[in-house]
Scaffold this motif. Structure first.
Motif, PDB file in Angstrom:
ATOM      1  N   ARG A  29      -7.157   2.366  -6.740  1.00 39.63           N
ATOM      2  CA  ARG A  29      -8.124   1.268  -6.629  1.00 39.63           C
ATOM      3  C   ARG A  29      -9.365   1.553  -7.464  1.00 39.63           C
ATOM      4  O   ARG A  29      -9.902   0.676  -8.129  1.00 39.63           O
ATOM      5  CB  ARG A  29      -8.528   1.067  -5.164  1.00 39.63           C
ATOM      6  CG  ARG A  29      -7.449   0.431  -4.326  1.00 39.63           C
ATOM      7  CD  ARG A  29      -7.965   0.128  -2.911  1.00 39.63           C
ATOM      8  NE  ARG A  29      -8.223   1.322  -2.131  1.00 39.63           N
ATOM      9  CZ  ARG A  29      -7.299   1.971  -1.420  1.00 39.63           C
ATOM     10  NH1 ARG A  29      -6.060   1.524  -1.394  1.00 39.63           N
ATOM     11  NH2 ARG A  29      -7.598   3.051  -0.744  1.00 39.63           N
TER      12      ARG A  29
ATOM     13  N   SER B  55     -10.434  -0.797 -10.600  1.00 40.76           N
ATOM     14  CA  SER B  55     -11.644  -1.611 -10.557  1.00 40.76           C
ATOM     15  C   SER B  55     -12.603  -1.187 -11.667  1.00 40.76           C
ATOM     16  O   SER B  55     -13.308  -2.000 -12.244  1.00 40.76           O
ATOM     17  CB  SER B  55     -12.297  -1.559  -9.174  1.00 40.76           C
ATOM     18  OG  SER B  55     -13.017  -0.364  -9.016  1.00 40.76           O
TER      19      SER B  55
ATOM     20  N   ASP C 208       0.798  -1.230   0.000  1.00 44.08           N
ATOM     21  CA  ASP C 208       0.000   0.000   0.000  1.00 44.08           C
ATOM     22  C   ASP C 208       0.833   1.284   0.000  1.00 44.08           C
ATOM     23  O   ASP C 208       0.548   2.204  -0.758  1.00 44.08           O
ATOM     24  CB  ASP C 208      -0.944   0.016   1.203  1.00 44.08           C
ATOM     25  CG  ASP C 208      -2.020  -1.050   1.072  1.00 44.08           C
ATOM     26  OD1 ASP C 208      -2.403  -1.342  -0.091  1.00 44.08           O
ATOM     27  OD2 ASP C 208      -2.463  -1.589   2.089  1.00 44.08           O
TER      28      ASP C 208
END
Lengths: 324, 415, 341
Positions: free
Chosen positions: B149, B153, A202
């Protein structure tokens, strides 16, 4: 097998190199009969004699100058600054004579300057500094900052064998707190190579020295929240492992730069520039710095506690960056 | 004081949602009634929204970049802070560390202010030919930022945008080009930077194409001698200035149009399926050029205004349009539109009708020309007016009579 | 300054009387190297510099030639010299070629620093010549370390370290001399006391009368010599070297002399009283030594002219070559910061 402390690892590294190579010697204040302020050279006087473990007057400039002279004559001196703070007294010899010698006239100056640095020991403004950046800004020098016993040994050996002047910042806080099992064979840690202390996906925390442990502590805490830190230990600042830094940033896309040194002109600034120049399009959030504030290192425990970056700072910034 | 709910306003009758682009106050801030509170972007208008009440911004319910339906509560304004004396307790806590003064770095947001992302996200978007605008309001990062993200996605679900339009994520995935190919082809064709349309731009595009598809556009042109209105303007100017109103020529044309619309109600109508709807009010929209597009604020009840009232209304709307201070009401309920490309020197134009209206008048530039009057050549200030009308409901003869009416009014203007 | 106390012959332009002077061959070498130094620096300062062929500053040691020559003439190859910026004779005696020196001053690739550094910052480990840097007195601790390395390895070598009167005001002088004294390493410190540090006269540099007075504070011998008498320098340094070779540690030798120019080629030395130049002109080390040799029948006027001719020829040749030498390649800038294995 016994665990070896960080300080003992340095001692072993010097000892082994001195056994192997008679050109290697140590000079500095209280390194002989006393064995060094931190006992890094304990027992060496008895083994190697007073002309290889040399007690000097309190003359940091002359200690480094003499090391330079001896190095020019083919020796491999290790000059000890009793505290890294005192390296300022030898600044001229280091930055003007040692650093520029090879460039000026082709004569390398293979010296090692050991500098016990860092805070967390209530040493106050003159026994706690992290003066690495003065030297990182000086072409011709190499600067290393080991954080583990393995690296402490591997890097002191690499520094002794290096043909150029190396400033070896050893962190006082780690001396006896950090221990590990070391291989019995001869090994070195190459200068200029980083190590990943924790693989994560991350956020990359890029750091060095004692802050490696601060980052790891934060990583443990953040793990519970599902935030996966990658912790990179630079180990060397000059040269630094540009490739490893960029690879990590390209992987995680978010980066925290952490150091115990103060903020302005700290290594984080350089790293931030390199990252934005060379990995800008891989960034998914702002580059964040966590550093000591721009003050001298204070003495009183609450002040020093405030001054030093903490795991909670890393946790807080990592959360912000994760949510970004 | 009770809690006041702040809602996403309806910025035009066809509007059902709006994007909150920027909070001008943050939670805990004190705000006065009518003080700008946030900025929005809708299909029709970008606007600064004033606070409906004085008090403290108690809660912010919609993040920047988020798109919500109209009338959604976006914030709550609560009672004003108690009087001084207890204020001390509300003082901000001292900073615990040097770092805490940091704010996330603001990056330039992909040319459209409502889409916040990151360099990485922009690169991924470019490589996959995704217009970030497609993700507007869907970001899960701070302030609705599109994160790595989010975009990954989105792409995984098949979302991608081709050059011609949006493909929603639910649709089958078109093959995505590898980055290298995309870069190479753009290098060969000499494409410059690719910038996604703003919400406003997209909206304008949709409306224009929609209008072209809907109406049977015909345009007629009339030449009008402006000498009289220019004289009238010169004469009235000082009086208007004393009243605080700058007098341009536009109000003359709007007033003439309003007057003509009374006599030709078909031009002030709209078509609802097979039914012609004659509008009661004469509300004339004036197209105003603003940054990023154009907007059409409406002079309500134009038929009931004298020249001063007309000038004041037009100036006010123009001003507020440029400062993004229009209210939703300001852009609603137009029945006829006047556009003025002539201000940039255009001779005339063939404007596209502003649906669901049926006609739009365009003013060319006023220019001195040699004209023949009583077999003599004279120099007159002339303008070419054009009218684009919907031939489904208006015949050419009607349109020309309407325009002749305006021409006559203007050429015989009594100051 | 009471030079007479040091060297009674000095004021009359004579030389000290040595019971065992160096052999005649050495004396001739001394004259040659002093004259070579003077002519070389004359060409650099008065010709090439004014022709715009020299890059950067020029600092010469006119009037001080006897010090480097007297000190270095009898050194062994394995001994190490750390000269200062007015000790050209040291470079010449150690074997640095005229062409290398001219190329250095003209910033050529063939100069001692390959264009990386200027003027007197020349060094060559093959010649056991360690270069001086602009931070005065920095070479004192370095020389101490060089000598330390000899002592540690029981090598029969000595280091000679040169510096000016101004350098003795720096902390590195104190640290370096003190450490050398404490460790009793084989180094001889030679101060060219030419009375001026740039424009600052000696009395604004120190409150003691002599640099050599400081030796006592370090527990080492201090000796004042007439720096314009090559034999006096030779004698003092020879004794100091002998002493240090047998493990008695360093000596501080103060050579009283005078800078017969400005600080550098662009400095007209207007701040120096003219009488001082006249006074010291009479004590010119070369003239005095020529007289010494001719009085003893060791050289004739013709022999002196022969030496001058040889020197001019050597210098002309070297300049010709150096002028044609290439400048460094721009990309050399990036080379040799670190060892390039």
């Amino acid at each position: 097998m016994a665990l070896t402390t960080y300080v003992e690892a340095i001692r072993q590294g010097i000892w082994e190199e001195m056994e192997k190579d008679e050109r290697v010697f140590v000079l500095g204040e209280d390194v002989g009969i006393y064995g060094g302020a931190f006992k890094v050279t304990a027992g060496m006087l008895e083994r190697f004699g007073e002309w290889r473990i040399i007690d000097t007057p309190i003359s940091e400039s002359a200690i480094v100058g003499a090391a330079i002279g001896a190095a020019l004559m083919g020796m491999r001196p290790i000059a000890e600054m009793q505290f890294a703070d005192f390296i300022a007294c030898a600044f001229d010899q280091i930055t003007n004579f040692a650093a520029k010698s090879r460039y000026r006239w082709g004569a390398g100056v293979p010296i090692v300057i050991r500098a016990p640095s860092g805070g967390g020991v209530h040493g106050g403004p003159f026994h706690s500094q992290n003066p690495e950046m003065y030297f990182v800004h000086t072409p011709g020098l190499k600067v290393v900052c080991p954080s583990t016993a393995y690296d402490a040994k591997g890097l002191i050996k690499a520094a002794i064998r290096d043909p150029d002047p190396v400033i070896y910042f050893e962190h006082k806080y780690l001396y006896r707190r950090i221990k590990e099992e070391l291989p019995s064979d001869d090994f070195i840690v190459p200068i200029g190579k980083a190590a990943i202390r924790r693989h994560g996906t991350d956020i990359s925390v890029i750091t060095y020295g004692a802050m490696v442990y601060t980052a790891l502590e934060a990583a443990k805490e953040l793990e519970k929240e599902g935030i996966d830190l990658e912790v990179m230990d630079l180990r060397s600042l000059l040269p630094f492992d540009r490739e490893a830094v960029l690879d990590s940033v390209k992987k995680t896309n978010k980066v925290i730069l952490l150091h115990e040194d103060t903020r302005i002109g700290g290594f984080a600034g350089e790293l931030a520039s390199v990252i934005s120049e060379e990995a800008f399009e891989y960034l998914d959030g702002p580059i964040r710095r966590i550093t000591a504030p721009d003050t001298p290192v204070p003495y009183s425990p609450p002040l020093e506690e405030f001054f030093l970056p903490k795991a909670s700072d890393v946790v807080r910034v990592a959360r912000e960056l994760y949510a970004y | 004081m009770a809690e006041i709910k702040v809602i996403m306003p309806q910025m035009g009758e066809s509007i059902f949602e709006g994007t909150l682009t920027k909070w001008l106050k943050k939670k805990g801030d004190r705000i006065k009634r009518d003080e700008p509170l946030f900025e929005i972007s809708t299909d029709k208008v970008d606007s600064e929204i004033p606070s409906p009440a004085s008090g403290v911004l108690q809660d912010v319910l919609v993040n920047e970049g988020q798109t919500v339906q109209i009338n959604t509560v976006v914030a709550v304004i609560g009672d004003d802070l108690p009087a001084s004396g207890t204020l001390e307790g509300a003082a901000p806590a001292p900073q615990s560390r040097a770092e805490s003064t940091e704010k996330p770095v603001k990056t330039r947001e992909d040319r459209s202010p409502e889409v916040r992302s990151s360099p990485l996200v922009r690169r991924i978007a470019k490589e996959h030919e995704v217009a970030l605008a497609a993700l507007a309001g869907k970001g899960t990062g701070i302030s609705g930022r599109i994160t790595k993200r989010d975009i990954l996605s989105y792409i995984e679900q098949g979302g991608s945008v081709t050059k011609t339009g949006l493909t929603p994520p639910a649709a089958p995935a078109p093959p995505t080009k590898p980055a290298a190919t995309a870069l190479q082809s753009s290098a060969l064709t000499g494409d410059g930077e690719r910038v996604p349309m703003t919400a406003m731009r997209k909206s304008i595009a949709e409306h224009m194409v929609h209008s072209r598809r809907t109406s049977a556009h015909v345009t007629t042109f009339f030449e009008v001698d402006c000498s009289r209105i220019l004289q009238a303007r010169e004469k009235s100017k000082p009086d208007f200035e004393r009243a605080g109103v700058k007098l341009t020529v536009t109000p003359f044309f709007v007033q003439a149009a309003a007057s003509a619309l009374k006599r030709f109600p078909i031009v002030n109508s709209s078509l609802d399926g097979d039914t012609i709807v004659y509008k009661l009010a004469i509300n004339i929209g004036i197209a105003v050029n603003i940054e990023g597009g154009l907007i059409v604020p409406v002079v309500k009840s134009a038929g009931e205004k004298n020249l001063l009232g007309m000038a004041r209304a037009i100036n006010d709307l123009g001003e507020r349009a440029r400062n993004k201070k229009l209210t939703p009401d300001d852009v609603k309920d137009g029945t006829f539109t006047i556009t003025n490309p002539g201000q940039y020197g255009g001779l005339t134009g063939t404007p596209i009708i502003n649906q669901p209206q049926v006609a739009i008048m365009s003013m060319g530039g006023i220019k001195k020309r040699a004209v023949v009057i009583d077999d003599a050549i004279a120099i007159r200030s002339m303008i070419i007016l054009s009218l684009s009308f919907d031939h489904r409901v208006i015949d050419g003869a009607t349109a020309d009579q309407f325009m002749a009416d305006i021409q006559k009014q203007l050429e015989s203007w009594q100051a | 300054m009471n030079l007479k106390a040091v060297n009674p012959q000095a004021l009359s332009g004579g030389t000290i009387q040595l019971t065992t002077p160096p052999p005649e061959k050495t004396l001739h070498s001394m004259l040659y190297f002093m004259k070579l130094t003077r002519e070389l620096e004359f060409r650099i300062e008065r010709k090439l510099y004014r022709q715009g062929k020299i890059v950067g500053g020029v600092y010469v040691g006119r009037g001080q030639e006897a010090i480097a020559v007297g000190a270095c003439i009898d050194l062994r190859h394995e001994d190490v010299v750390c000269p200062s910026h007015r000790d050209m004779g040291a470079f010449l005696i150690r074997g640095m070629s005229l062409r290398t020196i001219f190329a250095q001053y003209m910033a050529r690739k063939t100069g001692a620093t390959r264009g990386k550094d200027g003027n007197m910052h020349m060094g060559d480990l093959n010649l056991n010549l360690v270069p001086f840097i602009s931070m005065l007195a920095d070479n004192i601790p370095v020389a101490t370390g060089i000598a330390l390395s000899f002592k540690m390895r029981s090598q029969d070598r000595v280091a000679l370290c040169f510096f000016g009167d101004g350098a003795t005001s720096r902390g590195d002088f104190h640290e370096g001399v003190n450490m050398a004294a404490v460790l009793k390493v084989p180094v001889v410190f030679i101060c060219n006391n030419n009375q001026y540090a740039y424009s600052t006269p000696l009395e604004r540099q120190m409150a003691v009368a002599n640099v050599a007075d400081r030796a006592e504070a370090y527990g080492i011998p201090g000796e004042i010599v007439d720096g314009n008498d090559v034999l006096a320098v030779w004698d003092a340094v020879a004794r100091a070297i002998e002493r240090t070779r047998i493990g008695h540690g360093p000596t501080l030798i103060e050579c009283k002399t005078f800078r017969m120019t400005g600080h550098s080629a662009h400095d007209d030395a207007g701040y120096v009283p003219h009488e001082l130049f006249e006074l010291w002109e009479e004590r010119d080390p070369i003239k005095r030594f020529e007289r010494y040799l001719s009085e003893r029948g060791m050289i004739t006027q013709g022999g002196i002219e022969e030496i001058d001719k040889r020197i001019n020829r050597e210098i002309d040749e070297a300049i010709q070559i150096a002028e044609k030498d290439p400048f460094p390649d721009p990309e050399d800038t990036l080379k040799d910061v670190y060892h390039e294995g």
